[in-house]
Scaffold this active site. Structure first.
Site, PDB file in Angstrom:
ATOM      1  N   CYS A 100      -4.817  -8.201   5.589  1.00  0.00           N
ATOM      2  CA  CYS A 100      -3.956  -8.069   4.404  1.00  0.00           C
ATOM      3  C   CYS A 100      -4.834  -8.287   3.181  1.00  0.00           C
ATOM      4  CB  CYS A 100      -2.857  -9.128   4.455  1.00  0.00           C
ATOM      5  SG  CYS A 100      -1.951  -9.314   2.908  1.00  0.00           S
ATOM      6  N   CYS A 104      -0.700  -5.885  -3.113  1.00  0.00           N
ATOM      7  CA  CYS A 104       0.447  -4.968  -3.160  1.00  0.00           C
ATOM      8  C   CYS A 104       1.726  -5.636  -3.646  1.00  0.00           C
ATOM      9  CB  CYS A 104       0.715  -4.393  -1.778  1.00  0.00           C
ATOM     10  SG  CYS A 104      -0.696  -4.401  -0.698  1.00  0.00           S
ATOM     11  N   THR A 191       2.025 -14.609  -0.578  1.00  0.00           N
ATOM     12  CA  THR A 191       0.757 -13.966  -0.198  1.00  0.00           C
ATOM     13  C   THR A 191      -0.202 -13.890  -1.382  1.00  0.00           C
ATOM     14  OG1 THR A 191       1.856 -12.636   1.476  1.00  0.00           O
ATOM     15  CG2 THR A 191      -0.211 -11.777   0.625  1.00  0.00           C
ATOM     16  N   GLU A 258      -1.198 -17.445   2.700  1.00  0.00           N
ATOM     17  CA  GLU A 258       0.107 -17.699   2.086  1.00  0.00           C
ATOM     18  C   GLU A 258       0.236 -19.158   1.651  1.00  0.00           C
ATOM     19  OE1 GLU A 258      -0.127 -15.470   4.630  1.00  0.00           O
ATOM     20  OE2 GLU A 258       0.602 -13.751   3.495  1.00  0.00           O
ATOM     21  N   HIS A 293       8.020  -2.637  -0.830  1.00  0.00           N
ATOM     22  CA  HIS A 293       7.122  -3.381   0.059  1.00  0.00           C
ATOM     23  C   HIS A 293       7.226  -2.872   1.496  1.00  0.00           C
ATOM     24  CE1 HIS A 293       3.988  -6.254   0.060  1.00  0.00           C
ATOM     25  NE2 HIS A 293       4.516  -6.956   1.054  1.00  0.00           N
ATOM     26  N   TYR A 297       4.055  -0.804   4.850  1.00  0.00           N
ATOM     27  CA  TYR A 297       3.584  -1.356   6.115  1.00  0.00           C
ATOM     28  C   TYR A 297       3.053  -0.320   7.102  1.00  0.00           C
ATOM     29  CZ  TYR A 297       4.502  -6.269   5.312  1.00  0.00           C
ATOM     30  OH  TYR A 297       4.421  -7.562   4.861  1.00  0.00           O
ATOM     31  N   CYS A 300      -0.800  -0.326   5.352  1.00  0.00           N
ATOM     32  CA  CYS A 300      -1.748  -1.444   5.539  1.00  0.00           C
ATOM     33  C   CYS A 300      -1.892  -1.836   7.000  1.00  0.00           C
ATOM     34  CB  CYS A 300      -1.349  -2.631   4.675  1.00  0.00           C
ATOM     35  SG  CYS A 300       0.166  -3.472   5.172  1.00  0.00           S
ATOM     36  N   GLU A 444       3.357 -11.901  10.797  1.00  0.00           N
ATOM     37  CA  GLU A 444       3.355 -11.302   9.458  1.00  0.00           C
ATOM     38  C   GLU A 444       4.008  -9.920   9.522  1.00  0.00           C
ATOM     39  OE1 GLU A 444       2.226  -9.012   7.172  1.00  0.00           O
ATOM     40  OE2 GLU A 444       2.851 -10.335   5.547  1.00  0.00           O
TER      41      GLU A 444
HETATM   42 FE1  SF4 Z   1      -0.539  -7.531   2.742  1.00  0.00          FE
HETATM   43 FE2  SF4 Z   1       0.354  -5.189   3.642  1.00  0.00          FE
HETATM   44 FE3  SF4 Z   1       1.963  -6.775   2.196  1.00  0.00          FE
HETATM   45 FE4  SF4 Z   1      -0.146  -5.503   1.081  1.00  0.00          FE
HETATM   46  S1  SF4 Z   1       1.700  -4.566   1.971  1.00  0.00           S
HETATM   47  S2  SF4 Z   1       0.482  -7.618   0.729  1.00  0.00           S
HETATM   48  S3  SF4 Z   1      -1.631  -5.610   2.715  1.00  0.00           S
HETATM   49  S4  SF4 Z   1       1.094  -7.220   4.240  1.00  0.00           S
HETATM   50 FE    FE Z   2       3.007  -8.933   3.777  1.00  0.00          FE
END
Ligand code: SF4
Ligand code: FE
Length: 492
Positions: A100, A104, A191, A258, A293, A297, A300, A444
């Site tokens: 991660c 973002c 995060t 986190e 968000h 996913y 990432c 996560e």
């Molecule tokens: Fe982390 Fe993925 Fe969330 Fe970006 S979208 S903060 S890389 S978990």
């Molecule tokens: Fe996340």
């Protein structure tokens, strides 16, 4: 100001003095702390790649506010093409860090605020949207990393914010002053906050009128007076102090780093307050943020899956079994699942739409489908990687025993796979698979951007079930279920 590169970002953290605790001690310097280092490095990659001409198209954008070239992590999406580039950027970064990279959340927070404050202003004649724009200009100009703080600690889940025994279990406004507001409460699982420059706080759920004081959104610097962070423990975190092999991904960690963020009577000037009491817009703000968000996913996490699939293919070679049909089958299964998630992220981006504010957001149904798949499929591709790698994923001797002259030769001799592959390479690959398939990456994937139940609620709401029923009846040759409609009408 120019966009920062990775080094400049790390240096820029020295200008801030956030109050952060980890394992009973205060962290002196975010830029120098060995526990935070992998998280700092992963975030630094979001700065570094913006300077690489190969990635300029996806890592940078033109600000619609200033016309300047900016890092895409500070951009307000102006088209579906921007939404697609966003997820391409995320897959790239997941692949480059195996982790991660944290930035973002702030990107999604500024976009959600941009869209929602426009709608709030239309209804109430407030000036939140202008404040958000001004704030975004500041973030773009200084190329800042912004943490998004949404999840409240929530106390008793059966009670609404104002019903809690302790009223601080959801973040709230405790004082309204001429020059700003004072807020109190705490946000959990935040995060990247330790190594950010700014924090944006957003409400965590839809609020009713009695929860008005909890309908609050604002931005503060990470070292604002009254902000304290307590950095969370992670699986195998102290391995970072013993060398690099045992970490598996020593440079970039795996998850975001986190922290619990406590706001102890923090003052926020009005120009940084983006919602204050408009409880009827909390659900729009939460839904918009969550959609952004959840879109991410399949980017990432699939980038991280690229690394895990690569590690699994390497360990098969090191073990001398890369040609076995069951190994090829497992790798193919992993690729199929990862690319399915990627399809979801692309689809919700291509199906995005223009909001009244002018900014674009992804398709809500498909973004939630994306994230729900990520609560499941990474468990399955991790299972397959452990299956094909073998038991050494969890029983490999430590780096300290590998370095100790008394045991080194034994480890060297008996941990060897294929003769031409150095034992150390095999150790490193086992550790990388351990890190990616056993560590915090999985929970996560489950809970980041909201737990599966939250996605199911959204999927059900957005699924247009009535249309599906109508089509079924039409094809089955049923005009109307008159008796059923009458009974149901009486029950309502
Ligand atoms: Fe982390 Fe993925 Fe969330 Fe970006 S979208 S903060 S890389 S978990
Ligand atoms: Fe996340």
């Amino acid at each position: 100001m120019e966009m920062m590169n990775g080094k400049e970002y790390i240096e820029s953290l020295r200008k801030y003095r956030p109050r952060i605790y980890f394992m009973g001690k205060r962290i002196d310097s975010v830029a120098d702390d060995p526990i935070l280092a992998p998280h700092v490095n992963a975030a630094a990659m979001t700065y570094e790649l913006a300077h690489d001409p190969r990635y300029a198209e996806i890592m940078t954008a033109t600000s619609h506010l200033t016309g300047e070239k900016i890092n895409r992590f500070t951009h307000i999406h102006q088209s579906t093409d921007d939404l697609v580039k966003k997820v391409r950027m995320m897959r790239l970064l997941g692949r480059k860090t195996g982790s991660c990279f944290q930035r973002c959340v702030g990107l999604d927070a500024i976009n959600a605020l941009y869209i929602t404050t426009y709608d709030v202003d239309q209804k109430y004649g407030t000036d939140y949207h202008e404040r958000v724009k001004e704030y975004i200009r500041y973030v773009q100009k200084n190329d800042l990393m912004v943490a998004g703080a949404m999840t409240d600690v929530k106390g008793d889940r059966s009670l609404r914010p104002h019903q809690q025994a302790d009223p601080d279990l959801y973040l709230r406004v405790v004082e309204r002053r001429g020059d700003g507001i004072v807020v109190r409460g705490a946000k959990a699982h935040i995060t990247g906050v330790a190594n950010s420059h700014e924090i944006i706080a957003l409400p965590t759920r839809a609020m009713g009128e009695e929860d008005k004081d909890y309908a609050v959104a604002f931005a503060v610097p990470v070292d604002a007076e009254g902000v304290t962070m307590i950095f969370g423990r992670q699986t195998n975190d102290l391995r970072r102090l013993d060398g690099d092999i045992d970490c598996g991904n020593a440079k970039y960690a795996t998850v975001g780093g986190e922290a619990l963020v406590v706001f102890d009577d923090v003052f926020v000037p009005w120009e940084r307050v983006f919602m204050c009491g408009e409880y009827d817009f909390t659900s729009e703000l939460v839904e918009t943020f969550a959609t952004f968000h959840r879109q991410n996913y399949g980017g990432c996490k699939v980038g991280v899956a690229d690394v895990l699939i690569g590690a699994s293919a390497c360990i098969a070679e090191y073990n001398g079994v890369e040609g076995a049909s069951h190994i090829v089958d497992k790798l193919t299964e992993m690729i199929h699942m990862a690319e399915t998630c990627w399809c979801c992220s692309l689809a919700c981006s291509y199906e995005g739409f223009k909001t009244p504010s002018g900014a674009y957001m992804p398709n809500l149904l498909l973004a939630n489908v994306t994230k729900l798949n990520i609560t499941r499929l990474p468990y399955e591709w991790s299972r397959l990687s452990q299956d094909l790698a073998g038991g050494f994923v969890i029983t490999t001797p430590s780096e300290l025993d590998y370095r100790n002259p008394e045991t080194r030769e034994m480890v060297e001799k008996y941990l060897k796979g294929r003769a031409e592959i150095p034992t150390e390479h095999r150790l490193r690959m086992f550790r990388l698979i351990e890190n990616l398939s056993i560590g915090a990456e999985l929970p996560e994937s489950m809970h980041g951007a909201g737990s599966p139940a939250a996605q199911k609620i959204m999927i059900w709401r957005r699924s247009n079930i009535d249309m599906k029923k109508e089509e079924a009846k039409r094809i089955a040759g049923i005009k109307r279920d008159e008796d059923f409609e009458r009974v149901r009408g009486n029950q309502k």
